[in-house]
Write an enzyme that holds these catalytic residues in place. Sequence first.
Site, short mmCIF file in Angstrom:
data_model
loop_
_atom_site.label_atom_id
_atom_site.label_comp_id
_atom_site.label_asym_id
_atom_site.label_seq_id
_atom_site.Cartn_x
_atom_site.Cartn_y
_atom_site.Cartn_z
N GLY A 70 0.84 -1.20 0.00
CA GLY A 70 0.00 0.00 0.00
C GLY A 70 0.87 1.25 0.00
O GLY A 70 0.55 2.25 -0.65
N THR A 71 1.98 1.19 0.73
CA THR A 71 2.90 2.34 0.78
C THR A 71 3.42 2.66 -0.61
O THR A 71 3.44 3.83 -1.03
CB THR A 71 4.09 2.02 1.72
OG1 THR A 71 3.57 1.74 3.03
CG2 THR A 71 5.07 3.16 1.78
N ASN A 153 -6.32 5.32 10.05
CA ASN A 153 -5.79 4.08 10.61
C ASN A 153 -5.73 4.06 12.14
O ASN A 153 -5.61 3.00 12.72
CB ASN A 153 -4.39 3.79 10.04
CG ASN A 153 -3.46 4.98 10.16
OD1 ASN A 153 -3.77 6.07 9.66
ND2 ASN A 153 -2.34 4.81 10.80
N GLN A 181 -7.00 1.18 4.65
CA GLN A 181 -7.79 0.66 5.77
C GLN A 181 -9.24 0.36 5.37
O GLN A 181 -9.94 -0.35 6.09
CB GLN A 181 -7.81 1.66 6.94
CG GLN A 181 -6.48 1.78 7.68
CD GLN A 181 -6.13 0.52 8.49
OE1 GLN A 181 -6.97 -0.34 8.77
NE2 GLN A 181 -4.86 0.41 8.85
N SER A 201 -4.08 -2.34 -0.11
CA SER A 201 -3.05 -3.29 0.33
C SER A 201 -3.72 -4.60 0.75
O SER A 201 -4.67 -4.59 1.53
CB SER A 201 -2.31 -2.67 1.52
OG SER A 201 -1.31 -3.54 1.98
N ALA A 202 -3.19 -5.73 0.24
CA ALA A 202 -3.87 -7.02 0.46
C ALA A 202 -3.90 -7.45 1.92
O ALA A 202 -4.86 -8.08 2.37
CB ALA A 202 -3.17 -8.10 -0.37
N THR A 239 9.56 -8.55 -12.10
CA THR A 239 8.77 -9.77 -12.32
C THR A 239 7.67 -9.84 -11.26
O THR A 239 7.93 -9.63 -10.08
CB THR A 239 9.69 -11.01 -12.24
OG1 THR A 239 10.72 -10.82 -13.19
CG2 THR A 239 8.93 -12.29 -12.55
N CYS A 329 4.19 3.70 18.41
CA CYS A 329 4.39 2.49 19.20
C CYS A 329 5.84 2.03 19.12
O CYS A 329 6.16 1.11 18.42
CB CYS A 329 3.45 1.41 18.67
SG CYS A 329 3.46 -0.05 19.64
N1 PLP Z 1 -2.06 3.65 4.53
C1 PLP Z 1 -2.72 3.33 5.65
C2 PLP Z 1 -3.92 4.14 6.05
C3 PLP Z 1 -2.31 2.25 6.44
O1 PLP Z 1 -2.97 1.96 7.56
C4 PLP Z 1 -1.19 1.50 6.02
C5 PLP Z 1 -0.68 0.37 6.82
O2 PLP Z 1 -0.88 0.28 7.99
C6 PLP Z 1 -0.53 1.87 4.83
C7 PLP Z 1 -1.00 2.95 4.12
C8 PLP Z 1 0.66 1.11 4.34
O3 PLP Z 1 0.30 -0.13 3.77
P1 PLP Z 1 1.41 -1.27 3.59
O4 PLP Z 1 1.63 -1.88 4.93
O5 PLP Z 1 0.82 -2.24 2.60
O6 PLP Z 1 2.62 -0.60 3.03
#
Ligand code: PLP
Length: 402
Positions: A70-71, A153, A181, A201-202, A239, A329
Amino acid sequence: MQSYFDNAATTPLDPRVIREMHTALLECYGNPSSLHRTGRMAREAVEKARAQVASLLRASPEEIYFTGSGTEAANLALMGVCAERESDYHIITSQFEHPAVAETCQALKRQKSNHRVEVSFLPVNSEGFVEPSELVKALRKNTKLVSIMAANNVVGTLQPITELGRITHEHGALFHTDAVQAVGKIPFNLASQPIDLLSLSAHKFNGPKGVGALFVRKELKLSPLILGGGQERGLRSSTENVAGIVGMGFAAELAKQEMAEEASRLVRFRDRIIESVTTNIPNAYLIGDPYRRLPGHLCFGFQGQEGEAIRLLLTLDEFQIAVSSGSACSASHADEPSSVLMAMGMNPIQARGSLRVTLGRFNTDADVDHFLEVLPKATAQLRSIKTNFHPTNTNFQKRGHS
Ligand code: PLP
């Protein structure tokens, strides 16, 4: 086995997803770019998963690009739009975005280029929302992109992204939402919602870690971050992680089929926890709006016990309950207030102590019973102990935000 209430950090893999991934690992080992039959099998598996993710979002398969997280998807959205700039750009985001967006905005601001990027950070109200009127005030002539998360989040509040997207489009700018989220938990309809880019993000919807996706509306031009062999139609070389992608696709299909039933079960748990905690623990309060939030997402504060959030978390851990602290945390940051809670107007003392309780697919009534029995005892126990707490004595290491 712990009662796992940290589903916002990550979710357990669904055993049905594991089975699909297992088959893919055994049978789809080919390179999806290879022309032979084995390669074609891997390609078919990737394209099936693309269609499954698209279907969950009501998008077209060609609008889905797989990424490594997701990042990475959020970085690609923001950097990819700004790399195309031929003049100074202004982008707008909020004060309580995940670092995937917030840090990327800061990096864009620092970038040395002929054309500058300026960033405005919209305030957040005490209920945990970005107000559309704030967006209207912040828009400028050269605003190119607005990026507001779909669900926060830490507190779980759902942002009015359809309205924010509409305002953005009326201004002629692009709208990105970090929906990491939210996807799999609330419905999206990207065929009609005014959203140009969406990150997901999966591992947040019972799929595997290390695989994400970016929705990019048709005809939108983005620059890639990762250059190489031109996979993902040139937007994300390397890949493909075939088994991960298969897992993401199948997790998306399950989420689509089971979302309505799962959401109503989680809302029932959630509302039961709110009622019980705020009734039975005298100093407990819910942070953020009680209703406009993710079905299974709760965040509590404990008046007068703010400095004890991490001790509370560790006490619950001893009772086989996994929750998370809303603050940064980590040992080195344990005393720092949460930037999300500060953005919502809490004072630094309040923002140091919250407990995030996030429910998911595998939680049961028995888990909730156990939590509701243990939490009042744990908070009472902490109230009666007056020893000093040294975060360096705990097992916490420097950690990222989730
Ligand atoms: N964006 C939000 C709101 C999230 O809560 C998170 C992960 O906690 C991310 C992005 C990042 O996702 P990933 O862990 O797949 O990089």
